[in-house]
Design an enzyme around this catalytic site. Structure first.
Site, mmCIF file in Angstrom:
data_model
loop_
_atom_site.group_PDB
_atom_site.id
_atom_site.type_symbol
_atom_site.label_atom_id
_atom_site.label_comp_id
_atom_site.label_asym_id
_atom_site.label_seq_id
_atom_site.Cartn_x
_atom_site.Cartn_y
_atom_site.Cartn_z
ATOM 1 N N ARG A 63 -12.602 -8.631 -2.763
ATOM 2 C CA ARG A 63 -12.301 -8.151 -1.406
ATOM 3 C C ARG A 63 -11.892 -6.672 -1.482
ATOM 4 N NH1 ARG A 63 -7.392 -5.989 1.140
ATOM 5 N NH2 ARG A 63 -7.621 -6.283 3.369
ATOM 6 N N VAL A 64 -12.458 -5.872 -0.597
ATOM 7 C CA VAL A 64 -12.055 -4.466 -0.500
ATOM 8 C C VAL A 64 -11.479 -4.253 0.890
ATOM 9 C CG1 VAL A 64 -12.845 -2.065 -0.522
ATOM 10 C CG2 VAL A 64 -13.818 -3.713 -2.146
ATOM 11 N N GLY A 65 -10.313 -3.591 0.958
ATOM 12 C CA GLY A 65 -9.663 -3.355 2.250
ATOM 13 C C GLY A 65 -10.027 -2.003 2.833
ATOM 14 N N ASP A 66 -9.180 -1.544 3.734
ATOM 15 C CA ASP A 66 -9.442 -0.291 4.446
ATOM 16 C C ASP A 66 -9.108 0.951 3.637
ATOM 17 O OD1 ASP A 66 -6.682 -1.408 4.795
ATOM 18 O OD2 ASP A 66 -6.338 0.605 5.605
ATOM 19 N N THR B 92 -1.602 1.766 6.683
ATOM 20 C CA THR B 92 -1.186 0.581 5.932
ATOM 21 C C THR B 92 -1.129 -0.589 6.907
ATOM 22 O OG1 THR B 92 0.650 -0.487 4.778
ATOM 23 C CG2 THR B 92 1.229 1.358 6.194
ATOM 24 N N GLY B 93 -1.332 -1.797 6.383
ATOM 25 C CA GLY B 93 -1.281 -2.975 7.237
ATOM 26 C C GLY B 93 -2.537 -3.816 7.113
ATOM 27 N N THR C 178 0.848 -1.205 0.000
ATOM 28 C CA THR C 178 0.000 0.000 0.000
ATOM 29 C C THR C 178 0.877 1.247 0.000
ATOM 30 O OG1 THR C 178 -1.901 -0.970 1.101
ATOM 31 C CG2 THR C 178 -1.687 1.377 1.360
ATOM 32 N N GLY D 92 -5.812 -4.721 6.768
ATOM 33 C CA GLY D 92 -6.955 -3.877 6.449
ATOM 34 C C GLY D 92 -8.199 -4.188 7.255
HETATM 35 N N1 ASP Z 1 -4.242 -2.092 4.141
HETATM 36 C C1 ASP Z 1 -4.147 -2.735 2.850
HETATM 37 C C2 ASP Z 1 -5.348 -3.596 2.614
HETATM 38 O O1 ASP Z 1 -5.774 -4.268 3.522
HETATM 39 C C3 ASP Z 1 -2.905 -3.536 2.697
HETATM 40 C C4 ASP Z 1 -1.664 -2.917 3.282
HETATM 41 O O2 ASP Z 1 -1.617 -1.753 3.613
HETATM 42 O O3 ASP Z 1 -0.655 -3.599 3.426
HETATM 43 O O4 ASP Z 1 -5.852 -3.638 1.522
#
Ligand code: ASP
Length: 291
Positions: free
Chosen positions: A186-189, A208-209, A158, A211
């Site tokens: 799939r949709v993340g944060d 980031t991380g 990200t 989600g």
């Molecule tokens: N937060 C992102 C997601 O879940 C992935 C990431 O930041 O590593 O889509």
């Protein structure tokens, strides 16, 4: 003239060897992103969009070209922008042909009555607005193909940017290919206002991380709430969200933030978080691991 403050990130993660093998392209991408942001010293929104476009185009980051692949070997991208002074936001999810999803997110904010457009509807807006589109295969790099097959390397990534301009306006932007091997759809944060991306007149934050955990904690809005309602400084608010609610859920995560006075924060609990920053009067800096 330069932005009062700008911070960019290229994702938090835990590379297997504890560090990145070839660090140069990461530093270069982060430096170029900061330089692109500085082309817009009086316009925080344009600055964060420009920075994220650079990171989307750099194949070493998980956004735009070079995004991680879904379980079916395809790329699906999410992005968001938010303008702190107007509280207006725009976001897109599961787009497959738009070269720079962050610019499509901005087009949603400025050229539609909506905040979040997904899939076919988002692609249609991109076509109407004449945004650059590519064949879906263009986004798929050999490196990501190998990682999906071998299940090695970081699953995430990200990119994001936050800025405070010379007029005192704050803005945030985030863009991602999601997590490697994710189910299509799939949709993340990242494209969710208040979860992966948030800006108001107090602060601008990009996450980031993990989600799913970032969403449950509504992490970037939580930083603002702790500052506005709890009176915490930006660094403490970010630390509180990361070490408190996110870590209690077992999340690997990182946050970048800037407040209305130009103070910056960039905590993370992984081994690396690619990041760069520049505050007025100082040279730009880029760091990948712990300092
Ligand atoms: N937060 C992102 C997601 O879940 C992935 C990431 O930041 O590593 O889509």
């Amino acid at each position: 003239m330069s932005l009062r403050a700008v911070v960019v990130h290229g994702g938090a993660g835990n590379p297997r060897a504890g560090r990145i093998a070839d660090e140069a392209p990461y530093h270069q991408g982060l430096r170029e992103a900061l330089a692109a942001a500085q082309q817009h010293p009086a316009d925080a929104l344009a600055a964060v969009e420009a920075a994220v476009r650079v990171l989307e185009d750099a194949p070493v980051f998980n956004a735009g070209r070079g995004s991680v692949l879904t379980s079916e070997g395809t790329v699906e991208m999410d992005a968001a922008v938010m303008c702190g002074s107007s509280l207006r936001a725009g976001a897109v999810a599961a787009v497959t042909t738009v070269r720079n999803p962050v610019s499509l997110a901005r087009a949603v904010m400025e050229g539609s009555d909506h905040v979040l457009l997904v899939g076919v509807g988002a692609e249609r807006l991109a076509a109407e607005r004449g945004l650059e589109r590519m064949d879906p295969q263009w986004f798929v790099t050999d490196a990501q193909r190998r990682r999906l097959a071998r299940e090695d390397g970081d699953r995430r990534g990200t990119v994001g940017a936050v800025a405070l301009d010379t007029e005192g306006r704050l803005a945030a932007a985030t863009s991602t290919g999601g997590t490697r091997g994710q189910r299509p759809g799939r949709v993340g944060d990242s494209p969710l206002v208040g979860a992966g991306t948030y800006a108001d007149s107090t602060c601008a934050v990009s996450a980031t991380g993990d989600g799913e955990h970032i969403m449950s904690v509504v992490a970037t809005h939580e930083v603002s709430a702790l500052m506005r309602l709890g009176g915490l400084p930006v660094e403490e608010a970010c630390e509180r969200v990361l070490r408190g609610r996110l870590e209690r859920l077992g999340a690997d995560a990182g946050l970048i933030a800037v407040d209305r006075d130009g103070n910056v924060a960039m905590p993370f609990n992984t081994t690396v978080m690619h990041r760069g920053w520049q505050v007025a009067g100082a040279q730009p800096a880029t760091v990948l691991g712990k300092t």
